[in-house]
Design an enzyme around this catalytic site. Structure first.
Site, short mmCIF file in Angstrom:
data_model
loop_
_atom_site.label_atom_id
_atom_site.label_comp_id
_atom_site.label_asym_id
_atom_site.label_seq_id
_atom_site.Cartn_x
_atom_site.Cartn_y
_atom_site.Cartn_z
N TYR A 1 5.17 83.04 31.21
CA TYR A 1 5.61 81.69 31.92
C TYR A 1 5.97 80.68 31.37
O TYR A 1 6.68 79.55 31.67
CB TYR A 1 5.39 81.20 33.58
N LYS B 1 -3.02 94.62 28.59
CA LYS B 1 -2.12 95.45 28.40
C LYS B 1 -2.66 95.66 26.80
O LYS B 1 -1.81 95.30 25.18
CB LYS B 1 -0.58 95.10 28.34
N ASP C 1 -0.67 98.92 33.94
CA ASP C 1 0.23 100.49 33.97
C ASP C 1 -0.63 100.89 34.96
O ASP C 1 0.05 101.63 35.79
CB ASP C 1 0.34 101.16 33.38
N ASP D 1 1.50 88.43 39.13
CA ASP D 1 2.56 88.14 39.96
C ASP D 1 2.66 89.15 40.31
O ASP D 1 3.16 89.40 41.87
CB ASP D 1 3.45 87.28 39.48
N ASP E 1 1.53 90.74 45.09
CA ASP E 1 2.84 91.26 45.38
C ASP E 1 2.49 92.53 45.85
O ASP E 1 3.10 93.10 46.64
CB ASP E 1 4.51 91.46 44.64
#
Ligand code: NAD
Ligand code: IPM
Ligand code: MN
Length: 347
Positions: free
Chosen positions: A139, A184, A217, A241, A245
């Protein structure tokens, strides 16, 4: 002493859910003789329309000096493709206040397991806290726009990882004592730094907390398969983020999910995790619970009033178990009537 709360209604359903939270916060404060004063400032798309800037200087100054900032939501189709985006204001606000730790809890409320798209026995007992790093990573790295070639740089320093990991470990000590750090590391250098920094901090200061590491993942999959196994999930900005959700839906709706963004001091930013929901804006359809529970977090983290926070959380639980609710959670209330019901239940 009166606590100054900067109030940023923003765009779309932002003003509707923020007004709901304000009504509930005012009632909770009155009940406990806490003096709070809201001050409205333009922010987001509304501020672009008025001042050509999503985060005008006067808003910035008020935020820097406030005890807390409350935000509805920003963005919408009206500002897409323009030179200045409302979302830029939100990123600048988070960075200006140094809000590196974003707390995003998800809880399946007792009796509401049937709201979850998961099978009832998978949803039962889910009580998660996502601790999302908020002012680093993709970001905030260098960005190159382009229609042939574009790039977004991802940078993390050890210090940026350690300070947010500390928040996750401290939170875990007050919960079930478990942190799952998500990265990751099989691909990204920043993730390998992340994992190393979290492991070292754990060894040095938090060996009483259970720690495991998971690739993002796999985490996305496990969140759906066995969400009740997790306690605190610690992760970087972009992964947090996305996963928050996803987690919100386990509880029934993104409209239920609150957040608190914290830095070094007590001042913080409080906002529901959802966006401006342009599809339902202005129709009294938005679920105010995410915003209202963000108000509870404001009392807890910025005003040091656990009692007021709990009074709001209990009122929400009771209203929901009484069958009140907006359409997204199969209820028949509008945003306003649902808020009135919650307000009446504040003790
Ligand atoms: P969104 O969260 O606004 O909406 C996604 C879906 O969830 C929509 O169907 C919407 O109706 C529903 N929804 C969201 N909030 C709800 C609520 N309170 N009650 C009931 N249903 C609700 O995400 P989006 O559509 O991807 O984004 C719309 C705009 O919001 C974009 O401009 C985006 O950048 C912005 N956004 C802002 C924030 C923020 O201000 N913190 C967060 C996310 C997205
Ligand atoms: C959120 C939002 C923001 C984010 C956007 C609007 C910048 O999606 O608060 O979750 O990506 O952090
Ligand atoms: Mn988001």
């Amino acid at each position: 002493m009166s606590f100054e709360i900067v109030f940023l209604p923003g765009d779309g359903v932002g003003p509707e859910v923020a007004a709901a939270a304000r009504q509930v916060m005012e009632k909770a404060a009155r009940r406990r003789d806490i003096s709070i004063a809201f001050c409205d400032y333009p922010f987001g798309g509304a501020a672009i329309d008025q001042y050509g800037d999503p985060f005008p200087a006067a808003t910035k100054e008020a935020c820097v000096n406030a005890h807390a900032v409350f935000l509805g939501a920003v963005g919408g189709p009206g500002w897409e493709g323009g030179d200045i985006r409302p979302e830029t204001g939100l990123l600048e606000l988070r960075r200006t206040l140094g809000l590196f730790a974003n707390l995003r809890p998800t809880r399946v409320m007792p009796g509401l397991e049937n709201l979850s798209p998961l099978k009832t026995d998978s949803a039962a007992g889910v009580d998660l806290l996502i601790v999302r790093e908020l002012i680093g990573g993709l970001y905030f790295g260098d960005r190159e726009e382009g229609l042939e070639k574009a790039s977004d740089q991802c940078v993390y320093t050890r210090n940026e990882v350690v300070r947010v990991a500390r928040v996750a470990f401290d939170a875990a000590r007050l919960r079930k004592g478990r942190v799952t750090s998500v990265d990751k590391a099989n691909v990204l250098a920043t993730s390998r730094l992340w994992r190393n920094a979290v492991m070292q901090l754990h060894q040095a200061e938090y060996s009483d907390v259970m720690l495991d590491h998971m690739l993002v993942d796999a985490m996305a999959m496990k969140l759906i398969r066995a969400p009740a196994e997790y306690d605190v999930i610690l992760t970087e900005n972009l992964f947090g983020d996305i996963l928050s959700d996803e987690a919100s839906v386990i509880a029934g709706s993104i409209g239920l999910a609150p957040s608190a963004s914290l830095g070094e001091g007590a001042a913080g930013l409080y906002e529901p995790i959802h966006g401006s929901a342009p599809d339902i804006a202005g129709k009294d359809k938005a679920n105010p619970v995410g915003a209202i529970l963000s108000g509870a977090m404001l009392f807890r983290h910025s005003l040091n009033s656990e009692e007021a926070a709990l009074s709001i959380e209990r009122a929400v639980d009771t209203a929901l178990s009484d069958g009140a609710g907006t359409a997204d959670i199969n209820g028949s209330d509008g945003c306003r009537s649902f808020t009135d019901k919650i307000c009446k239940l504040i003790e």
